[in-house]
Design a protein around this motif. Structure first.
Motif, PDB file in Angstrom:
ATOM      1  N   LEU A   6      29.050  15.080  48.384  1.00 36.66           N
ATOM      2  CA  LEU A   6      28.143  14.040  48.865  1.00 36.66           C
ATOM      3  C   LEU A   6      26.815  14.666  49.282  1.00 36.66           C
ATOM      4  N   GLU A   7      25.774  13.863  49.281  1.00 34.95           N
ATOM      5  CA  GLU A   7      24.484  14.368  49.748  1.00 34.95           C
ATOM      6  C   GLU A   7      24.538  14.544  51.262  1.00 34.95           C
ATOM      7  N   ALA A   8      24.007  15.658  51.728  1.00 36.26           N
ATOM      8  CA  ALA A   8      23.857  15.907  53.155  1.00 36.26           C
ATOM      9  C   ALA A   8      22.398  15.635  53.507  1.00 36.26           C
ATOM     10  N   TYR A  68      15.419  17.268  55.444  1.00 37.11           N
ATOM     11  CA  TYR A  68      16.101  17.890  54.312  1.00 37.11           C
ATOM     12  C   TYR A  68      17.223  16.989  53.823  1.00 37.11           C
ATOM     13  N   HIS A  69      17.537  17.137  52.560  1.00 31.97           N
ATOM     14  CA  HIS A  69      18.757  16.545  52.017  1.00 31.97           C
ATOM     15  C   HIS A  69      19.158  17.361  50.809  1.00 31.97           C
ATOM     16  N   SER A  70      20.383  17.142  50.368  1.00 31.19           N
ATOM     17  CA  SER A  70      20.879  17.948  49.256  1.00 31.19           C
ATOM     18  C   SER A  70      21.010  17.081  48.005  1.00 31.19           C
ATOM     19  N   HIS A  71      20.916  17.743  46.884  1.00 23.52           N
ATOM     20  CA  HIS A  71      21.218  17.139  45.582  1.00 23.52           C
ATOM     21  C   HIS A  71      22.374  17.949  45.000  1.00 23.52           C
ATOM     22  N   PRO A  72      23.617  17.578  45.337  1.00 24.07           N
ATOM     23  CA  PRO A  72      24.762  18.408  44.934  1.00 24.07           C
ATOM     24  C   PRO A  72      24.875  18.614  43.432  1.00 24.07           C
ATOM     25  N   VAL A  78      12.398  16.671  44.295  1.00 22.04           N
ATOM     26  CA  VAL A  78      12.562  15.321  44.839  1.00 22.04           C
ATOM     27  C   VAL A  78      12.700  14.312  43.694  1.00 22.04           C
ATOM     28  N   SER A  79      13.484  13.265  43.959  1.00 20.79           N
ATOM     29  CA  SER A  79      13.708  12.228  42.946  1.00 20.79           C
ATOM     30  C   SER A  79      12.677  11.118  43.117  1.00 20.79           C
ATOM     31  N   VAL A  80      12.638  10.207  42.164  1.00 21.00           N
ATOM     32  CA  VAL A  80      11.736   9.052  42.263  1.00 21.00           C
ATOM     33  C   VAL A  80      12.049   8.255  43.533  1.00 21.00           C
ATOM     34  N   THR A  81      13.352   8.105  43.837  1.00 20.58           N
ATOM     35  CA  THR A  81      13.749   7.402  45.072  1.00 20.58           C
ATOM     36  C   THR A  81      13.223   8.139  46.301  1.00 20.58           C
ATOM     37  N   ASP A  82      13.359   9.473  46.303  1.00 18.31           N
ATOM     38  CA  ASP A  82      12.861  10.253  47.447  1.00 18.31           C
ATOM     39  C   ASP A  82      11.367  10.012  47.645  1.00 18.31           C
ATOM     40  N   ILE A  83      10.644   9.930  46.546  1.00 25.02           N
ATOM     41  CA  ILE A  83       9.188   9.776  46.619  1.00 25.02           C
ATOM     42  C   ILE A  83       8.830   8.386  47.147  1.00 25.02           C
TER      43      ILE A  83
HETATM   44 ZN   LIG Z   1      16.892  13.222  46.848  1.00 27.95          ZN
END
Ligand SMILES: [Zn+2]
Length: 122
Positions: A6-8, A68-72, A78-83
């Motif tokens: 899971l993403e942390a 911070y978060h992880s992309h396991p 960074v993803s489009v969602t992160d942006i």
């Molecule tokens: Zn992300």
């Protein structure tokens, strides 16, 4: 730092120093926050824990310097969602797997424009 698969997610607090036209943010503490999305591809910080953590940072006279978060399963950026969901003017750190370890890359997101920030692990 990771809850793979899971993403942390969490916050980094520390001090910010402006010197010679450069901004240097030094993380002193890293505070994990529950990912209430319980997802391998998305994170949503538990709002109660996030608020408590922000209050702790403020009462410790530190600044929020990074989220911070992880992309396991990647990507390492960074993803489009992160942006589109970036809400704080801080460095966004993405942890992703690299061979037998994890790597961190930092990004500054402003008005949906992304630039990479140099990270130094001390
Ligand atoms: Zn992300």
């Amino acid at each position: 730092m990771t809850d793979s698969p899971l993403e942390a997610c969490g916050l980094c607090a520390g001090v910010i120093v402006e010197a010679h036209g450069e901004t240097i943010a030094t993380a002193k503490i890293t505070l994990g926050i529950a990912n209430q999305a319980h997802s391998a591809v998305r994170f949503v910080m538990n709002p109660y824990e996030q608020l408590q953590t922000l209050e702790l940072i403020e009462s410790s006279q530190m600044d929020l310097i990074a989220i911070y978060h992880s992309h396991p399963t990647g990507p390492e950026v960074v993803s489009v969602t992160d942006i589109t969901e970036a809400a704080y003017a801080v460095v966004h750190i993405v942890w992703s797997p690299k061979v037998d370890d994890w790597q961190a890359r930092g990004f500054w997101i402003e008005e949906e424009r992304v630039s990479e920030v140099a990270l130094q692990i001390l």
